[in-house]
Design a protein around this motif. Structure first.
Motif, mmCIF file in Angstrom:
data_model
loop_
_atom_site.group_PDB
_atom_site.id
_atom_site.type_symbol
_atom_site.label_atom_id
_atom_site.label_comp_id
_atom_site.label_asym_id
_atom_site.label_seq_id
_atom_site.Cartn_x
_atom_site.Cartn_y
_atom_site.Cartn_z
ATOM 1 N N GLY A 1 49.066 -96.888 6.686
ATOM 2 C CA GLY A 1 50.171 -97.728 6.045
ATOM 3 C C GLY A 1 49.709 -97.954 4.597
ATOM 4 O O GLY A 1 50.344 -97.829 3.513
ATOM 5 N N LEU A 2 48.870 -98.926 4.778
ATOM 6 C CA LEU A 2 48.268 -99.465 3.489
ATOM 7 C C LEU A 2 47.764 -98.337 2.254
ATOM 8 O O LEU A 2 48.306 -98.563 1.396
ATOM 9 C CB LEU A 2 46.987 -100.443 3.574
ATOM 10 C CG LEU A 2 47.348 -101.579 4.438
ATOM 11 C CD1 LEU A 2 46.266 -102.579 4.706
ATOM 12 C CD2 LEU A 2 48.578 -102.490 3.638
ATOM 13 N N LEU A 3 47.077 -97.337 3.085
ATOM 14 C CA LEU A 3 46.632 -95.954 2.215
ATOM 15 C C LEU A 3 47.892 -95.334 1.620
ATOM 16 O O LEU A 3 48.267 -95.186 0.495
ATOM 17 C CB LEU A 3 45.816 -95.317 3.062
ATOM 18 C CG LEU A 3 45.215 -93.964 2.330
ATOM 19 C CD1 LEU A 3 44.494 -94.543 1.018
ATOM 20 C CD2 LEU A 3 44.614 -93.202 3.037
ATOM 21 N N ASP A 4 48.952 -95.314 2.677
ATOM 22 C CA ASP A 4 50.222 -94.607 1.993
ATOM 23 C C ASP A 4 50.943 -95.433 0.858
ATOM 24 O O ASP A 4 51.341 -94.670 -0.232
ATOM 25 C CB ASP A 4 50.995 -94.409 3.083
ATOM 26 C CG ASP A 4 50.608 -93.368 4.021
ATOM 27 O OD1 ASP A 4 49.369 -92.379 3.850
ATOM 28 O OD2 ASP A 4 50.966 -93.358 5.463
ATOM 29 N N LYS A 5 50.932 -96.690 1.155
ATOM 30 C CA LYS A 5 51.598 -97.397 0.229
ATOM 31 C C LYS A 5 50.703 -97.556 -1.271
ATOM 32 O O LYS A 5 51.221 -97.596 -2.191
ATOM 33 C CB LYS A 5 51.563 -99.086 0.897
ATOM 34 C CG LYS A 5 52.513 -100.135 -0.125
ATOM 35 C CD LYS A 5 52.480 -101.308 0.520
ATOM 36 C CE LYS A 5 53.185 -102.385 -0.172
ATOM 37 N NZ LYS A 5 53.239 -103.498 0.229
ATOM 38 N N SER A 6 49.280 -97.738 -0.924
ATOM 39 C CA SER A 6 48.680 -97.740 -2.055
ATOM 40 C C SER A 6 48.902 -96.519 -3.001
ATOM 41 O O SER A 6 48.711 -96.434 -4.378
ATOM 42 C CB SER A 6 47.247 -98.006 -1.729
ATOM 43 O OG SER A 6 46.385 -97.679 -2.881
ATOM 44 N N LEU A 7 48.825 -95.345 -2.299
ATOM 45 C CA LEU A 7 48.912 -93.962 -2.922
ATOM 46 C C LEU A 7 50.511 -93.885 -3.623
ATOM 47 O O LEU A 7 50.629 -93.525 -4.807
ATOM 48 C CB LEU A 7 48.855 -92.944 -2.036
ATOM 49 C CG LEU A 7 47.568 -92.464 -1.452
ATOM 50 C CD1 LEU A 7 47.461 -91.554 -0.237
ATOM 51 C CD2 LEU A 7 46.513 -92.022 -2.608
#
Length: 283
Positions: free
Chosen positions: A73-79
């Motif tokens: 989730g954090l990765l998707d948000k970061s992207l």
């Protein structure tokens, strides 16, 4: 009788031996049973231990899955933020480029305007010497030439009548006007905000208009300027260039402006005369 006893004895001995064997076998079975019970207990203990370890492993696995979901989730948000950031950066770059183009346009416009102003001043003052130029305050704004004169250079104190010393400055202005016979000329009088007190002058409107008219008539009568090119005007106290709060300010506001305006076709000719090198040097 003896044989019966012997048989009985034999049977007794056989029974005794059989009982001993059975007892030994029972003891052996009992020992084997106890061994099996012990093995079963150990197996159950190992199974319980394995079940506990399995439950702990499953718990850890679930925690790892939860952590993986959080990380994803954090990765998707970061992207997503990175993508938005890239879009913002691209938009900012476009805005900077647009600003740079606008600034360049302003620089080009200013340089061309400065060049045009220089051409107009040079053309309009080509009949004057450097010494004569020192007495004139000449500015060019948006293609219009303004020659500003202190009232002390033209009029008698508190009057609209042309003074004796005004001839020198008016002759220089007449040279400019006569050199460009197709330009229109507006002579505009201006005053400070001190009310005038004269029997034949009602207010500062009258004074400024009369002063403009006096200059126009002098240019016509004494220097041969075509009256069709001339316009006299007065703006009274309502067009100050500085505050009237000081004596110096009042002095600067008491002025006459000679405004020389080329017609549109003449103005376009001046634009073509503006040196291109000035534009190139300024960018």
């Amino acid at each position: 009788m003896k044989s019966s006893i012997w048989v009985l004895l034999t049977l007794t001995v056989s029974i005794m031996f059989t009982g001993c064997a059975a007892k030994k076998e029972l003891q052996s079975l009992k020992a084997e049973y106890q061994g099996c019970q012990l093995s079963l207990t150990e197996s159950r203990t190992r199974v319980a231990s394995l079940e506990e370890r399995l439950a702990e492993a499953q718990k850890n696995n679930e925690e790892l899955r939860a952590n993986m979901r959080e990380i994803q989730g954090l990765l998707d948000k970061s992207l997503a933020q990175s993508s938005q950031g890239n879009a913002n950066v691209a938009k900012l770059v476009d805005e900077i480029n647009s600003s740079n183009r606008f600034i360049q346009h302003l620089v080009e416009t200013k340089n061309k305007s400065d060049s045009l102003n220089l051409v107009m001043i040079n053309n309009l003052t080509r009949s004057l010497t450097r010494e004569e130029m020192r007495d004139l305050d000449i500015q060019v704004l948006k293609g219009v030439v303004y020659i500003s004169l202190d009232d002390r250079m033209l009029y008698r104190s508190g009057s609209y009548e042309i003074s004796d010393k005004a001839g020198e400055i008016l002759s220089k202005i007449a040279k400019i006007i006569l050199d460009y016979r197709d330009y229109d000329v507006l002579v505009e009088g201006n005053t400070d905000d001190v009310p005038i007190s004269r029997p034949n002058i009602r207010n500062n409107w009258d004074l400024s208009a009369l002063r403009g008219s006096s200059v126009v008539q002098a240019l016509q009568d004494e220097y041969g300027v075509d009256p069709k090119r001339l316009t006299a005007a007065g703006r009274g106290e309502y067009n100050p260039i500085v505050s009237n709060d000081t004596d110096d300010g009042k002095t600067r506001n008491r002025r006459t402006q000679i405004i020389i305006t080329p017609k549109l076709d003449q103005f376009m000719d001046l634009i073509e005369q503006a040196p291109q090198s000035s534009l190139d040097d300024g960018i």
